[in-house]
Design a protein around this motif. Structure first.
Motif, PDB file in Angstrom:
ATOM      1  N   TYR A   3       9.212  -1.416   7.157  1.00 46.72           N
ATOM      2  CA  TYR A   3       7.765  -1.611   7.125  1.00 46.72           C
ATOM      3  C   TYR A   3       7.393  -3.000   7.644  1.00 46.72           C
ATOM      4  O   TYR A   3       8.094  -3.976   7.390  1.00 46.72           O
ATOM      5  N   SER A 214      -1.012   2.202   2.870  1.00 46.51           N
ATOM      6  CA  SER A 214      -0.083   1.802   3.919  1.00 46.51           C
ATOM      7  C   SER A 214       0.621   3.056   4.409  1.00 46.51           C
ATOM      8  O   SER A 214       0.334   4.170   3.938  1.00 46.51           O
ATOM      9  N   ALA A 216       3.372   4.013   3.642  1.00 45.18           N
ATOM     10  CA  ALA A 216       4.114   4.619   2.536  1.00 45.18           C
ATOM     11  C   ALA A 216       3.271   5.660   1.806  1.00 45.18           C
ATOM     12  O   ALA A 216       3.813   6.564   1.164  1.00 45.18           O
ATOM     13  N   CYS A 276       6.435   0.129   0.571  1.00 42.88           N
ATOM     14  CA  CYS A 276       6.279  -0.575   1.840  1.00 42.88           C
ATOM     15  C   CYS A 276       6.560  -2.074   1.709  1.00 42.88           C
ATOM     16  O   CYS A 276       6.594  -2.781   2.719  1.00 42.88           O
TER      17      CYS A 276
END
Length: 385
Positions: A3, A214, A216, A276
């Motif tokens: 990430y 995000s 994720a 993330c």
């Protein structure tokens, strides 16, 4: 999966973030007190005493309805990426040099400007499409080939459907930041199947982007310039992690400081950290509205009055005031979680209910944990019509 992060603030230790916030908060409050509106709101407050969440929770919350009236007197100013959208766009995969199609409205709402400012801060070029004119928007997408979309999730589907029907190429769209409407898993999956990975953000006109997903996609991560509390609806009292309550935000924007603004939205804090690598608080997303004021027998009853009952009787747990109809009359029943129910306590709560609401009602004790954790304090179950 590796990430990327907008900056190092997103991955700092949560204790460092908390320390930094409360080192800066006294100066923020002192700065705010230079403005007449905040002088009235925070009268008698010593800025240098507010150095913990417990002290912050003693400050009055500012309702959005009050904010509108005060802003009419002295309109606020605006700065570069004033609403803090760049971080949300970066988390969704937007990068410098991207061409972005912005379908948020620019008319009588800051949505379009909010996201455009964030995109410009990242170095993206923006197509200021706004709302409506679907055919022209499809033409623009086919011609300019943007890689990113900003707007509501349902309108993104409208654009993709319209492009497919017209035989226009919209395959350049690969990522999106959506807000302003629900993104059910079925729609997220459909968009992904059509090549567009969508991330949500939660934003308000007064604060900008409060929290964002995000890549994720594990809850919404609070923006780095904001300190968020979740409080019992109708009060300023913080709730435990995981409890649904009203989102209250303190903004560390030196141009436009905001201290304990009650957004009127419901959410809950998710435990743990995002995969993330971002370490800030995560919200469960938008879970409804906190303003549940209801008219009963001609009298308005609001969540704050129900909260008074809980404060008067700390042996009670979660409370819910249920409003129904019987015999062509409004009926009010307070459902109260209680570990040790007893007749004297029930009689005392009935009296407190009448004192707090000026209305008579029944009290029913239920087991601890029996009431749903959805932030609802007043449930109006009267039939419509």
């Amino acid at each position: 999966m590796r990430y990327e992060h907008y900056d190092s603030l997103e991955t700092r230790d949560p204790e460092d973030r908390e320390r930094d916030f409360f080192l800066a908060l006294p100066d923020l409050i002192a700065l705010a007190l230079r403005a007449p509106g905040w002088t009235a709101q925070l009268a008698g407050i010593d800025p240098h005493a507010v150095t913990t969440r417990a002290e912050l929770a003693k400050l009055p919350v500012l309702r959005k309805s009050e904010l509108v009236a005060r802003q009419k007197e002295v309109p606020p100013c605006r700065a570069n990426d004033f609403w803090g959208a760049a971080r949300a766009l970066f988390a969704a995969g937007f990068r410098s040099g991207d061409v972005v199609h912005n379908s948020f409205s620019y008319h009588l709402t800051p949505g379009g400007f909010m996201m455009e400012a964030g995109a410009h801060a990242l170095g993206c070029a923006v197509i200021p499409a706004g709302t409506g004119n679907t055919e022209q928007q499809v033409e623009a997408i086919a011609h300019f080939k943007p890689s990113g979309y900003l707007g509501t999730p349902d309108y993104l589907k409208v654009l993709l459907d319209a492009a497919a029907k017209a035989g226009k190429d919209a395959s350049s769209l690969r990522r999106a930041v959506v807000s302003g409407a629900a993104l059910p898993s079925s729609l997220r999956q459909e968009l992904a199947a059509r090549g567009v990975e969508a991330c949500q953000c939660y934003a308000t006109a007064d604060l900008g982007v409060v929290a964002y997903e995000s890549e994720a996609r594990e809850g919404m991560i609070v923006n780095e310039t904001l300190l968020v509390e979740i409080v019992r609806s109708g009060t300023g009292d913080p709730v435990a992690v995981g409890e649904v309550g009203e989102v209250v935000v303190t903004s560390f924007n030196s141009d436009y400081p905001m201290i304990r603004l009650a957004t009127g939205d419901l959410s809950a804090v998710l435990p743990g950290r995002s995969a993330c690598g971002r370490t800030n608080m995560r919200l469960a997303g938008w879970m409804g509205r906190a303003d549940q004021t209801t008219k009963i027998k001609g009298m308005f009853v609001h969540p704050g009055q129900v909260a008074q009952i809980g404060k008067r009787h700390p042996e009670l747990g979660r409370l819910r005031l249920v409003v129904s109809r019987a015999g062509e009359q409004d009926v009010m029943t307070l459902m109260a979680e209680c570990a040790r129910p007893a007749a004297p306590l029930q009689e005392a709560v009935v009296a407190t209910l009448r004192a707090a609401t000026k209305l008579g009602g029944e009290v029913k004790f239920v087991d601890v944990g029996a009431l749903p954790n959805d932030g609802k304090v007043i449930a109006d179950e009267r039939p419509l019509g």
